[in-house]
Design a protein around this motif. Sequence first.
Motif, PDB file in Angstrom:
ATOM      1  N   LEU B  75       0.825  -1.224   0.000  1.00  0.00           N
ATOM      2  CA  LEU B  75       0.000   0.000   0.000  1.00  0.00           C
ATOM      3  C   LEU B  75       0.851   1.263   0.000  1.00  0.00           C
ATOM      4  O   LEU B  75       1.786   1.400   0.795  1.00  0.00           O
ATOM      5  CB  LEU B  75      -0.902  -0.003   1.239  1.00  0.00           C
ATOM      6  CG  LEU B  75      -1.704   1.278   1.517  1.00  0.00           C
ATOM      7  CD1 LEU B  75      -2.744   1.527   0.416  1.00  0.00           C
ATOM      8  CD2 LEU B  75      -2.377   1.211   2.884  1.00  0.00           C
ATOM      9  N   THR B  76       0.520   2.200  -0.874  1.00  0.00           N
ATOM     10  CA  THR B  76       1.108   3.541  -0.852  1.00  0.00           C
ATOM     11  C   THR B  76      -0.005   4.540  -0.562  1.00  0.00           C
ATOM     12  O   THR B  76      -1.024   4.530  -1.253  1.00  0.00           O
ATOM     13  CB  THR B  76       1.708   3.897  -2.240  1.00  0.00           C
ATOM     14  OG1 THR B  76       2.604   2.856  -2.604  1.00  0.00           O
ATOM     15  CG2 THR B  76       2.392   5.246  -2.214  1.00  0.00           C
ATOM     16  N   VAL B  77       0.159   5.361   0.473  1.00  0.00           N
ATOM     17  CA  VAL B  77      -0.814   6.422   0.731  1.00  0.00           C
ATOM     18  C   VAL B  77      -0.149   7.751   0.426  1.00  0.00           C
ATOM     19  O   VAL B  77       0.955   8.018   0.914  1.00  0.00           O
ATOM     20  CB  VAL B  77      -1.306   6.407   2.202  1.00  0.00           C
ATOM     21  CG1 VAL B  77      -2.291   7.532   2.453  1.00  0.00           C
ATOM     22  CG2 VAL B  77      -1.929   5.055   2.537  1.00  0.00           C
ATOM     23  N   THR B  78      -0.814   8.563  -0.368  1.00  0.00           N
ATOM     24  CA  THR B  78      -0.172   9.807  -0.849  1.00  0.00           C
ATOM     25  C   THR B  78      -1.244  10.836  -1.199  1.00  0.00           C
ATOM     26  O   THR B  78      -2.432  10.510  -1.237  1.00  0.00           O
ATOM     27  CB  THR B  78       0.682   9.481  -2.105  1.00  0.00           C
ATOM     28  OG1 THR B  78       1.223  10.691  -2.618  1.00  0.00           O
ATOM     29  CG2 THR B  78      -0.164   8.836  -3.190  1.00  0.00           C
ATOM     30  N   ASP B  79      -0.829  12.086  -1.450  1.00  0.00           N
ATOM     31  CA  ASP B  79      -1.781  13.029  -2.031  1.00  0.00           C
ATOM     32  C   ASP B  79      -1.350  13.408  -3.457  1.00  0.00           C
ATOM     33  O   ASP B  79      -1.884  14.338  -4.050  1.00  0.00           O
ATOM     34  CB  ASP B  79      -1.971  14.271  -1.155  1.00  0.00           C
ATOM     35  CG  ASP B  79      -0.652  14.948  -0.851  1.00  0.00           C
ATOM     36  OD1 ASP B  79       0.387  14.570  -1.444  1.00  0.00           O
ATOM     37  OD2 ASP B  79      -0.646  15.854   0.007  1.00  0.00           O
ATOM     38  N   ASP B  80      -0.416  12.653  -3.974  1.00  0.00           N
ATOM     39  CA  ASP B  80       0.156  12.937  -5.290  1.00  0.00           C
ATOM     40  C   ASP B  80      -0.486  12.050  -6.364  1.00  0.00           C
ATOM     41  O   ASP B  80      -0.178  10.873  -6.475  1.00  0.00           O
ATOM     42  CB  ASP B  80       1.669  12.693  -5.218  1.00  0.00           C
ATOM     43  CG  ASP B  80       2.334  12.858  -6.580  1.00  0.00           C
ATOM     44  OD1 ASP B  80       1.688  13.410  -7.499  1.00  0.00           O
ATOM     45  OD2 ASP B  80       3.490  12.425  -6.714  1.00  0.00           O
ATOM     46  N   TYR B  81      -1.376  12.638  -7.160  1.00  0.00           N
ATOM     47  CA  TYR B  81      -2.094  11.866  -8.180  1.00  0.00           C
ATOM     48  C   TYR B  81      -1.152  11.235  -9.215  1.00  0.00           C
ATOM     49  O   TYR B  81      -1.536  10.253  -9.865  1.00  0.00           O
ATOM     50  CB  TYR B  81      -3.112  12.755  -8.906  1.00  0.00           C
ATOM     51  CG  TYR B  81      -4.387  13.015  -8.124  1.00  0.00           C
ATOM     52  CD1 TYR B  81      -4.420  13.951  -7.101  1.00  0.00           C
ATOM     53  CD2 TYR B  81      -5.553  12.314  -8.426  1.00  0.00           C
ATOM     54  CE1 TYR B  81      -5.590  14.187  -6.383  1.00  0.00           C
ATOM     55  CE2 TYR B  81      -6.736  12.548  -7.711  1.00  0.00           C
ATOM     56  CZ  TYR B  81      -6.750  13.485  -6.703  1.00  0.00           C
ATOM     57  OH  TYR B  81      -7.893  13.713  -6.011  1.00  0.00           O
ATOM     58  N   ALA B  82       0.070  11.764  -9.358  1.00  0.00           N
ATOM     59  CA  ALA B  82       1.005  11.221 -10.340  1.00  0.00           C
ATOM     60  C   ALA B  82       1.334   9.762 -10.059  1.00  0.00           C
ATOM     61  O   ALA B  82       1.663   8.996 -10.961  1.00  0.00           O
ATOM     62  CB  ALA B  82       2.295  12.062 -10.355  1.00  0.00           C
ATOM     63  N   GLN B  83       1.184   9.359  -8.776  1.00  0.00           N
ATOM     64  CA  GLN B  83       1.509   7.978  -8.414  1.00  0.00           C
ATOM     65  C   GLN B  83       0.496   6.969  -8.958  1.00  0.00           C
ATOM     66  O   GLN B  83       0.692   5.765  -8.849  1.00  0.00           O
ATOM     67  CB  GLN B  83       1.619   7.863  -6.893  1.00  0.00           C
ATOM     68  CG  GLN B  83       2.613   8.847  -6.309  1.00  0.00           C
ATOM     69  CD  GLN B  83       3.598   8.170  -5.372  1.00  0.00           C
ATOM     70  OE1 GLN B  83       3.781   6.956  -5.393  1.00  0.00           O
ATOM     71  NE2 GLN B  83       4.231   8.978  -4.547  1.00  0.00           N
TER      72      GLN B  83
END
Lengths: 324, 324
Positions: B75-83
Motif C-alpha cells: 500500500l502507498t498512501v499519498t496526495d500525489d495523483y502522479a503515483q
Amino acid sequence: MKKGNPHEISVGVVGLGLMGSSIVVALLLAGHRVVAIAPLPEDKNLGPKRINEYLAQCAQSGMLAAAPAKYLAQLTVTDDYAQLADCRLVLECVIEKLDVKKSVFSKIATYLATDAIIGSNTSAIPISTLQQYVPQPERFLGIHWAEPAYLTRFLEITCGQQTTPANAEWVLELAHHWGKEPTLLRKDVRGFITNRLMYAVYREIFHLIENQKATLEDVDKAFRYDAGSWMTLMGIFRRMDYLGLADYAEMLKTAFPQLSTTDQVPALMQRMVDTHARGVQNARGLYPYTEEEARQWEEAFALFNQDIYHLSSKYPVRPLGRNA
Amino acid sequence: MKKGNPHEISVGVVGLGLMGSSIVVALLLAGHRVVAIAPLPEDKNLGPKRINEYLAQCAQSGMLAAAPAKYLAQLTVTDDYAQLADCRLVLECVIEKLDVKKSVFSKIATYLATDAIIGSNTSAIPISTLQQYVPQPERFLGIHWAEPAYLTRFLEITCGQQTTPANAEWVLELAHHWGKEPTLLRKDVRGFITNRLMYAVYREIFHLIENQKATLEDVDKAFRYDAGSWMTLMGIFRRMDYLGLADYAEMLKTAFPQLSTTDQVPALMQRMVDTHARGVQNARGLYPYTEEEARQWEEAFALFNQDIYHLSSKYPVRPLGRNA
C-alpha cells in the motif's frame, strides 16, 4: 384470563400440514401440552411423521432439553374436536379457503370454553372477515408464524375489528415464552407488515425485470449480499439510523416519482400461475430446476434455518451487544 | 485489456473516508498493489489508521493468509495523483458532490493511461452524468460497494450510456478475484437495484407508520425475523419459487391497488433531516440513543458483519449445498 406458565396451558392446533406440524413442534418445545387435530386423513399419518422429523432435527442441533420422546408424550393427535375442550388457545392452520375455515371455526367453538382464544395463521384473508364466523368474536385474532415455526423468532399478532385488546396482549405475553420476538398489530392491516412491504418490493422488482433493466439472478444476488448482510441485525429503520439520515429526504424526493405505481399483476407472474409452475415444489418456477436441484434447495434451507436462528440469537433486541 | 492475476494489477483508490479505507483493505486482501490518494488532509492520518484497524479485525477472524504487515507493504498512501500512473483501475470514493468529483476525475485522467478503467462508488449521481466529465468516457463505470467492503460479497457494476461493455466485463471478472458475487447492470438504472427496491419499501413503510398502522419497532422486528430468516440464502425470486407460486398472482392483484403511490417525502424523514438528526452518528435518529447505545450498535454491526459473512460463504450461489 389466567396468565402464566406454558406448562399449565393446553394449546390446540387444527390442521397438520407443513405449517401446522411445525407449529406443534414450536409449542411442544415451549412446554405446552398440545392437542393436534388432523382434519385431513392423509395428515393423520404425515403430520406425526413430520413432527418426529422436526424434533429429531432439533435434537441434532442441540435445541432440546430432554429426549424427543419426552416432548411427544405431551402431544395428542386426533380427529376428534371434542379433545380441544381443555385448551385455553386453539390455532387454526388449515388451507386458505373461507368455507373450510368457517366450518373449522364452528367445530372448534362447539367444544371450546367461550373465553378461550382462537387464532388463525391466515396470511390471505382479513382477520375482521374471518372473525364474523367465530362465536364470541372478541377472542379471535391473527397469529401468523414464519416457517419453520420452531426455528424462527417472527410472530405477527393481528387484531380484527372486534378483538378485545386484552386477548391480544395475553397472546403477546405467551409468545415471549415461545422464544418469539412478536409484533402486535392493533389494526387489521391487509397483508400485515412484512407481506405488505414485500408486495411493494415485488411491484418495483417486476417493473425492472419487465423493462430489461435487471435479471432475476442479479436481483437475487443484490438482495442476498446487500440486504442480507444487515437485515437480520437491524431491520429497516435501524439501518437508516446506522447509515446516518442526512441524505435520505433528498434521495426519496428523487426516487419516489420514478417508482412503479402499477396495480396490474406482472405478466411473468401471471404466466407462472397459468402454466402451473409451482417453483421448487414441481421443479418449474421463475428459475429452472432439475429435481436434484429442487431437493438441494430444500436441504440448504433446512440447514440455513438452523444457522440463521443461532446467529440471530446472538443479537437480541436488548441488550444490544452480542451474547456469545 | 490484459486480464488476469490481481497480483499483477495496481489499483488506485481516491478518497480515504470510511468507504475508501474499507475498499483499500478489500483490494489488499485480493492481492493488489494499491495506491491510495487522500485528497483531504485529515484522511492522510485517519485513512491509514482505519486500514490498520480493519486489517487487525481480519487477522483476528482468521481471514488473512499472511501478517497484516505483508499486506501493508503493498500500500502507498499519498496526495500525489502522479503515483496513479501505473494503475490499470482507479476507484473514486469521494463525497457525492458533482463539482468535487469533476475535479477528481480530471486529476486522475491527467496521469492515468487512456485505456485504464475509472470506476465511481457513487450511489447518488447517475453514471451517465458523471461520465460526461471523464476523458475517454468509454472506460468509466459505476463500481458500487457495500460496507464493509472487505466483508461483503455485494458489488454492483453499472454501465453508463457511453461505457464499452468489454470494460465492464473486465471489472466483472476481476471482481470474482475479490471474492464478490457481482452484478452487472448494462443500463444506467437510477438507484441501481437494491437502493431502488428499498425505496419501494420505504414508500410503503412510511405510509403504514404515518397511518398508525404499525410502529417502527414492529416493522424492524418483522424484517429482522421474517425477511432476515431467508434473505441471505435466497433473495427474492428464489424465495417465491421456494414457497410455491400458486397464490402469488391472486395476492398481488389484491395487494397492488392498496399500496402507497405517493411521491412526497415522508413527514417523519423530513423532520429528521430538518433537525439534523444523523442517527447512530450523533445519537439522534428515528430511534432515541444514548451515546453508549450508539457505540453498542457500531460494535454489534462490526461483529455481525463477520458472522454473516462467514455464514453466507457456506451457501454459495453454486453449488447449492452447504460447503462446511
